[in-house]
Design an enzyme around this catalytic site. Structure first.
Site, PDB file in Angstrom:
ATOM      1  N   HIS A   1     -89.237  29.683 -64.180  1.00  0.00           N
ATOM      2  CA  HIS A   1     -88.087  29.111 -64.888  1.00  0.00           C
ATOM      3  C   HIS A   1     -87.997  29.784 -66.256  1.00  0.00           C
ATOM      4  O   HIS A   1     -88.327  29.185 -67.281  1.00  0.00           O
ATOM      5  CB  HIS A   1     -88.326  27.604 -65.026  1.00  0.00           C
ATOM      6  CG  HIS A   1     -87.128  26.827 -65.466  1.00  0.00           C
ATOM      7  ND1 HIS A   1     -87.220  25.583 -66.063  1.00  0.00           N
ATOM      8  CD2 HIS A   1     -85.803  27.092 -65.384  1.00  0.00           C
ATOM      9  CE1 HIS A   1     -86.009  25.128 -66.325  1.00  0.00           C
ATOM     10  NE2 HIS A   1     -85.136  26.021 -65.930  1.00  0.00           N
TER      11      HIS A   1
ATOM     12  N   LYS B   1     -82.090  26.394 -58.210  1.00  0.00           N
ATOM     13  CA  LYS B   1     -83.399  25.759 -58.396  1.00  0.00           C
ATOM     14  C   LYS B   1     -84.136  25.553 -57.072  1.00  0.00           C
ATOM     15  O   LYS B   1     -85.350  25.728 -56.990  1.00  0.00           O
ATOM     16  CB  LYS B   1     -83.243  24.413 -59.114  1.00  0.00           C
ATOM     17  CG  LYS B   1     -82.537  24.495 -60.473  1.00  0.00           C
ATOM     18  CD  LYS B   1     -83.256  25.375 -61.446  1.00  0.00           C
ATOM     19  CE  LYS B   1     -83.135  24.954 -62.872  1.00  0.00           C
ATOM     20  NZ  LYS B   1     -82.579  25.803 -63.874  1.00  0.00           N
TER      21      LYS B   1
ATOM     22  N   TYR C   1     -73.189  18.409 -57.853  1.00  0.00           N
ATOM     23  CA  TYR C   1     -73.589  18.914 -59.164  1.00  0.00           C
ATOM     24  C   TYR C   1     -74.495  20.145 -59.021  1.00  0.00           C
ATOM     25  O   TYR C   1     -75.419  20.150 -58.187  1.00  0.00           O
ATOM     26  CB  TYR C   1     -74.308  17.822 -59.981  1.00  0.00           C
ATOM     27  CG  TYR C   1     -74.982  18.436 -61.192  1.00  0.00           C
ATOM     28  CD1 TYR C   1     -74.218  18.783 -62.304  1.00  0.00           C
ATOM     29  CD2 TYR C   1     -76.327  18.770 -61.176  1.00  0.00           C
ATOM     30  CE1 TYR C   1     -74.803  19.428 -63.379  1.00  0.00           C
ATOM     31  CE2 TYR C   1     -76.917  19.409 -62.247  1.00  0.00           C
ATOM     32  CZ  TYR C   1     -76.153  19.744 -63.349  1.00  0.00           C
ATOM     33  OH  TYR C   1     -76.736  20.397 -64.391  1.00  0.00           O
TER      34      TYR C   1
ATOM     35  N   SER D   1     -72.728  18.641 -69.778  1.00  0.00           N
ATOM     36  CA  SER D   1     -71.576  19.411 -69.291  1.00  0.00           C
ATOM     37  C   SER D   1     -71.943  20.897 -69.307  1.00  0.00           C
ATOM     38  O   SER D   1     -72.770  21.340 -70.103  1.00  0.00           O
ATOM     39  CB  SER D   1     -70.348  19.132 -70.154  1.00  0.00           C
ATOM     40  OG  SER D   1     -70.627  19.323 -71.520  1.00  0.00           O
ATOM     41  N   ARG D   2     -71.308  21.663 -68.433  1.00  0.00           N
ATOM     42  CA  ARG D   2     -71.768  23.035 -68.182  1.00  0.00           C
ATOM     43  C   ARG D   2     -70.618  24.012 -68.074  1.00  0.00           C
ATOM     44  O   ARG D   2     -69.486  23.632 -67.770  1.00  0.00           O
ATOM     45  CB  ARG D   2     -72.533  23.071 -66.852  1.00  0.00           C
ATOM     46  CG  ARG D   2     -73.785  22.211 -66.816  1.00  0.00           C
ATOM     47  CD  ARG D   2     -75.012  23.003 -67.088  1.00  0.00           C
ATOM     48  NE  ARG D   2     -76.187  22.172 -67.337  1.00  0.00           N
ATOM     49  CZ  ARG D   2     -77.405  22.674 -67.510  1.00  0.00           C
ATOM     50  NH1 ARG D   2     -77.614  23.974 -67.473  1.00  0.00           N
ATOM     51  NH2 ARG D   2     -78.424  21.886 -67.753  1.00  0.00           N
TER      52      ARG D   2
ATOM     53  N   ASP E   1     -82.257  31.956 -67.002  1.00  0.00           N
ATOM     54  CA  ASP E   1     -82.795  30.737 -66.392  1.00  0.00           C
ATOM     55  C   ASP E   1     -83.959  30.972 -65.431  1.00  0.00           C
ATOM     56  O   ASP E   1     -84.893  30.190 -65.402  1.00  0.00           O
ATOM     57  CB  ASP E   1     -81.673  30.005 -65.647  1.00  0.00           C
ATOM     58  CG  ASP E   1     -82.017  28.552 -65.337  1.00  0.00           C
ATOM     59  OD1 ASP E   1     -82.471  27.842 -66.253  1.00  0.00           O
ATOM     60  OD2 ASP E   1     -81.841  28.131 -64.185  1.00  0.00           O
TER      61      ASP E   1
HETATM   62  N1  LIG Z   1     -82.116  22.974 -83.004  1.00  0.00           N
HETATM   63  C1  LIG Z   1     -82.028  23.914 -82.074  1.00  0.00           C
HETATM   64  N2  LIG Z   1     -81.346  23.649 -80.947  1.00  0.00           N
HETATM   65  C2  LIG Z   1     -81.284  24.619 -80.018  1.00  0.00           C
HETATM   66  C3  LIG Z   1     -81.897  25.886 -80.185  1.00  0.00           C
HETATM   67  N3  LIG Z   1     -81.657  26.620 -79.088  1.00  0.00           N
HETATM   68  C4  LIG Z   1     -80.921  25.841 -78.268  1.00  0.00           C
HETATM   69  N4  LIG Z   1     -80.686  24.629 -78.817  1.00  0.00           N
HETATM   70  C5  LIG Z   1     -79.876  23.530 -78.233  1.00  0.00           C
HETATM   71  O1  LIG Z   1     -80.519  23.029 -77.073  1.00  0.00           O
HETATM   72  C6  LIG Z   1     -79.556  22.704 -76.074  1.00  0.00           C
HETATM   73  C7  LIG Z   1     -79.899  23.398 -74.796  1.00  0.00           C
HETATM   74  O2  LIG Z   1     -79.912  24.791 -75.005  1.00  0.00           O
HETATM   75  P1  LIG Z   1     -79.782  25.825 -73.809  1.00  0.00           P
HETATM   76  O3  LIG Z   1     -79.997  27.196 -74.377  1.00  0.00           O
HETATM   77  O4  LIG Z   1     -78.540  25.586 -73.080  1.00  0.00           O
HETATM   78  O5  LIG Z   1     -81.018  25.354 -72.895  1.00  0.00           O
HETATM   79  P2  LIG Z   1     -81.518  25.891 -71.484  1.00  0.00           P
HETATM   80  O6  LIG Z   1     -82.998  25.962 -71.567  1.00  0.00           O
HETATM   81  O7  LIG Z   1     -80.792  27.133 -71.126  1.00  0.00           O
HETATM   82  O8  LIG Z   1     -81.095  24.711 -70.502  1.00  0.00           O
HETATM   83  P3  LIG Z   1     -80.877  24.714 -68.885  1.00  0.00           P
HETATM   84  O9  LIG Z   1     -79.716  25.591 -68.628  1.00  0.00           O
HETATM   85  O10 LIG Z   1     -80.672  23.283 -68.582  1.00  0.00           O
HETATM   86  O11 LIG Z   1     -82.146  25.193 -68.242  1.00  0.00           O
HETATM   87  C8  LIG Z   1     -78.195  23.101 -76.624  1.00  0.00           C
HETATM   88  O12 LIG Z   1     -77.533  21.965 -77.089  1.00  0.00           O
HETATM   89  C9  LIG Z   1     -78.525  24.047 -77.747  1.00  0.00           C
HETATM   90  O13 LIG Z   1     -77.550  24.045 -78.750  1.00  0.00           O
HETATM   91  C10 LIG Z   1     -82.598  26.136 -81.414  1.00  0.00           C
HETATM   92  O14 LIG Z   1     -83.157  27.214 -81.659  1.00  0.00           O
HETATM   93  N5  LIG Z   1     -82.636  25.115 -82.314  1.00  0.00           N
HETATM   94  O1  LIG Z   2     -80.095  23.282 -62.342  1.00  0.00           O
HETATM   95  C1  LIG Z   2     -79.294  22.660 -63.053  1.00  0.00           C
HETATM   96  O2  LIG Z   2     -78.633  21.691 -62.688  1.00  0.00           O
HETATM   97  C2  LIG Z   2     -79.059  23.108 -64.433  1.00  0.00           C
HETATM   98  C3  LIG Z   2     -80.209  23.744 -64.977  1.00  0.00           C
HETATM   99  O3  LIG Z   2     -80.195  24.941 -65.202  1.00  0.00           O
HETATM  100  C4  LIG Z   2     -81.391  22.911 -65.192  1.00  0.00           C
HETATM  101  O4  LIG Z   2     -81.321  21.703 -65.040  1.00  0.00           O
HETATM  102  O5  LIG Z   2     -82.413  23.486 -65.547  1.00  0.00           O
HETATM  103 MN   LIG Z   3     -79.509  27.493 -69.453  1.00  0.00          MN
END
Ligand SMILES: Nc1nc2c(ncn2[C@@H]2O[C@H](COP(=O)(O)OP(=O)(O)OP(=O)(O)O)[C@@H](O)[C@H]2O)c(=O)[nH]1
Ligand SMILES: O=C([O-])CC(=O)C(=O)O
Ligand SMILES: [Mn+2]
Length: 615
Positions: free
Chosen positions: A254, A234, A225, A392-393, A301
């Site tokens: 991050h 990471k 994964y 899922s990604r 990220d």
């Molecule tokens: N309600 C709400 N949900 C949001 C918002 N921005 C993102 N989300 C939701 O939060 C979830 C994660 O959003 P991402 O933008 O993928 O988060 P990330 O911080 O990039 O996550 P990683 O890649 O794991 O580090 C998704 O299901 C989005 O739809 C927002 O402004 N409002």
């Molecule tokens: O590293 C991963 O598996 C996905 C990611 O961006 C996080 O978890 O923040």
């Molecule tokens: Mn992300």
């Protein structure tokens, strides 16, 4: 494929190539003696090689090709059910002294961990090909670029590294010219006996993600994964790099990076740290709801920040692609990501439509009548379970993102005007607050709490302190990390303008449990207030926790947001923050006397202001 005995490994046939750094060569043969692969293959990073690997993955059933008419050159991978997220409980920081890993990390004594790893790694690649994967983090030629070599027995991981980093010959050449490099060993931990049939997603129930920050080494076992296996991401760009950054005077964070251009035409660059699955990718690709506003993507990220020769805070995105959360990504929320995913994308653990395309919760408002779910089972809207795994990604190249900024890979980075911290908080934390100064901003970052998401194992929704969104990613004692940030502020103050610091929370909920703030493109309204603050042209009022938008300063024109919701979004309840302060005190106490005095002082100041507010 024949099984080679150990002694024959160093002579295993490898393709002729130009200049292979001797140091890497020696390391590769040593690792091969331990892992006993059937074959060794050096990865060059070419398109042809990627094509071959994808074909191989199709033939082994690890991925299936999606309908080329609907999703050109794209693939769907279904992982084993036990291999869907980062495993924080199996992630270790191995330092000679436990205190150097600190109370927020799983510590193991390096010698003991080495012995343990040797036990599981011996012969782990039997019957498989070991790929040698050189990579660069950051634009090659940038003063900030750093290098690594990962060996892996997973072709899925190789193609993922190919999207997420600058992989192959160019990186190896830089190492040959003398650049230092971090060795990273990865095995799925599923050796094949002669004649044994492989499974589509080989992995092992026992998993390790191990960092040795003092010797700058990474070892990972048992998982394919993303965050556990793409070690450039990471493990290197955060855990190992944070230690390099401490020692060399920069920051590995991050954080997403964006360029914001208001109608005035003057651009700003912002860096924002939110925990996993808390909105970084979405903010990085935001389509602003405000006319005339533009947000361009630099990174989604990870950011590496340093003080440039001009004394300004500069940042690069060390990655070259996006490994984004699929669920919730749709035309209404993130049309830019939907566009970026038109083709050349690997999807992992999403659902498949009957006509060979992908689907996940939130891609469209209406659910398809029938799907094959992420486990490969038939699914209908009545199935009562999500069709796509919540974590899922998609894996897609940064260049494919329509909002990518022209200067996204500038070797000199971009100048950062403001830093934003955020988390997922159903209550207490207002939509936006501005820190009083850098040190208060460090206190904000250090005390971020967030509800757990599906990005790692654990109970989704449980609130935990996630300082700087780095809880699972700091490679050293978090108290020393706080001190490093405070020191960084002192250095910035000496030479130039200190960036402003803000805290945001898109996730506050009303009494009915729904989000109070529409989020996504409407978050541009919060950016508008921030930019106004940077220019000194917009109002703020003091509160015990920082500066809030003054009456009318946040543009809510045209939003369906009633007065009560707006009030609730910014309500600072002193009693709730008293409890928060107690919790912060307990969290700080875990660091003992390693905690910087300035943070205890900030906590006292917060309590004084809360007390004053209640008089
Ligand atoms: N309600 C709400 N949900 C949001 C918002 N921005 C993102 N989300 C939701 O939060 C979830 C994660 O959003 P991402 O933008 O993928 O988060 P990330 O911080 O990039 O996550 P990683 O890649 O794991 O580090 C998704 O299901 C989005 O739809 C927002 O402004 N409002
Ligand atoms: O590293 C991963 O598996 C996905 C990611 O961006 C996080 O978890 O923040
Ligand atoms: Mn992300």
């Amino acid at each position: 494929m024949t099984l080679l005995d150990r002694t024959s490994i160093p002579n295993a046939p490898v393709a002729e190539r130009r200049q292979r750094p001797a140091e890497v060569d020696v390391w590769v043969s040593q690792i091969a003696q331990l892992l006993e692969p059937a074959e060794i293959r050096w990865v060059d990073g070419s398109t042809r090689e990627r094509h071959e690997l994808l074909q191989l993955l199709v033939s082994t059933g690890t991925i299936e090709q999606l309908n080329p008419d609907l999703r050109p050159y794209s693939f769907l991978a279904r992982s084993a059910e036990s291999d869907v997220a980062r495993l924080e409980s199996r992630t270790f920081i191995c330092t000679e002294h436990e205190a150097d890993a600190g109370p927020t990390n799983n510590w193991r004594e390096p010698a003991a961990m080495r012995a343990e790893l040797e036990g599981v790694m011996r012969g782990a690649m039997r019957g498989r090909t070991m790929y040698v994967v050189p990579f660069a983090m950051g634009p090659i030629g940038s003063p900030m670029a750093r290098f690594g070599v990962q060996v892996t027995d997973s072709p899925y991981v190789v193609v993922s590294i190919g999207t997420m980093t600058r992989m192959g010959d160019a990186a190896l050449d830089a190492i040959a010219r003398g650049a230092s490099w971090v060795p990273a060993v990865h095995s799925v931990g599923a050796p094949l006996a002669p004649g044994q049939q492989d499974v589509p997603w080989p992995c092992n129930d026992t998993k390790y993600i191990v960092q040795f920050p003092e010797t700058r080494e990474i070892w990972s076992y048992g998982s394919a994964y993303g965050g556990n296996a793409i070690l450039a991401k990471k493990a290197y760009a955060l855990r190992i790099a944070s230690v390099m950054a401490r020692d060399e005077g920069w920051l590995a964070e991050h954080m997403l990076l964006i360029k914001v251009t208001p109608p005035s035409g003057k651009s700003y660059h912002l860096a924002a740290a939110f925990p996993s699955a808390c909105g970084k990718t979405n903010m990085a690709m935001m389509t602003p709801s405000l006319p005339g506003w533009k947000v361009e993507t630099i990174g989604d990220d990870i950011a590496w920040l340093w003080i440039g020769a001009d004394g300004r805070l500069r940042a690069i995105n060390p990655e070259a692609g996006f490994f984004g959360v699929a669920p919730g990504t749709g035309m209404r929320t993130n049309p830019t990501a939907v566009d970026a995913l038109w083709g050349n994308t690997i999807f992992t653990n999403v659902a498949r439509t009957d006509d060979g395309d992908v689907w996940w919760e939130g891609l469209t408002d209406e659910k398809p009548a029938r799907l094959t779910d992420w486990r490969g089972e038939q699914w209908t809207p009545d199935s009562g379970r999500p069709a796509a795994h919540p974590n899922s990604r998609f894996t897609v190249s940064a260049r494919q993102c329509p909002s990518i900024a022209e200067d996204w890979d500038d070797p000199e980075g971009v100048v950062i005007d403001a830093i934003i911290f955020g988390g997922r908080r159903a209550s207490n934390v207002p939509l936006v607050v501005e820190a009083r100064d850098w040190d208060h901003g460090v206190f904000m970052g250090a005390t971020i709490a967030s509800e757990q998401t599906a990005a790692a194992e654990g109970t989704v929704g449980e609130l935990r302190r996630d300082p700087f969104a780095m809880l699972p990613f700091a490679g050293y004692n978090m108290a020393d990390y706080f001190a490093h940030w405070l020191d960084f502020g002192r250095r910035l103050r000496r030479s130039a303008r200190v960036p402003r610091v803000f805290q945001v929370n898109w996730f506050r909920k009303g009494a009915d449990g729904s989000f109070l703030w529409p989020g996504f493109g409407e978050n541009a309204r919060v950016l508008e207030w921030m930019v106004g603050r940077l220019d000194g042209q917009i109002g703020a009022v003091d509160s015990p926790i920082g500066s809030l938008p003054s009456d009318g300063a946040l543009n809510v024109e045209g939003l369906e947001l009633d007065e009560a919701a707006l009030t609730e979004l910014f309500r600072v309840d002193p009693a709730a923050f008293e409890a928060e302060a107690d919790d912060i005190e307990a969290f700080f106490a875990t660091f003992g006397d390693r905690l910087p005095v300035e943070l205890s002082r900030q906590l006292t100041l917060l309590r004084d202001r809360l007390a004053a507010a209640q008089q």
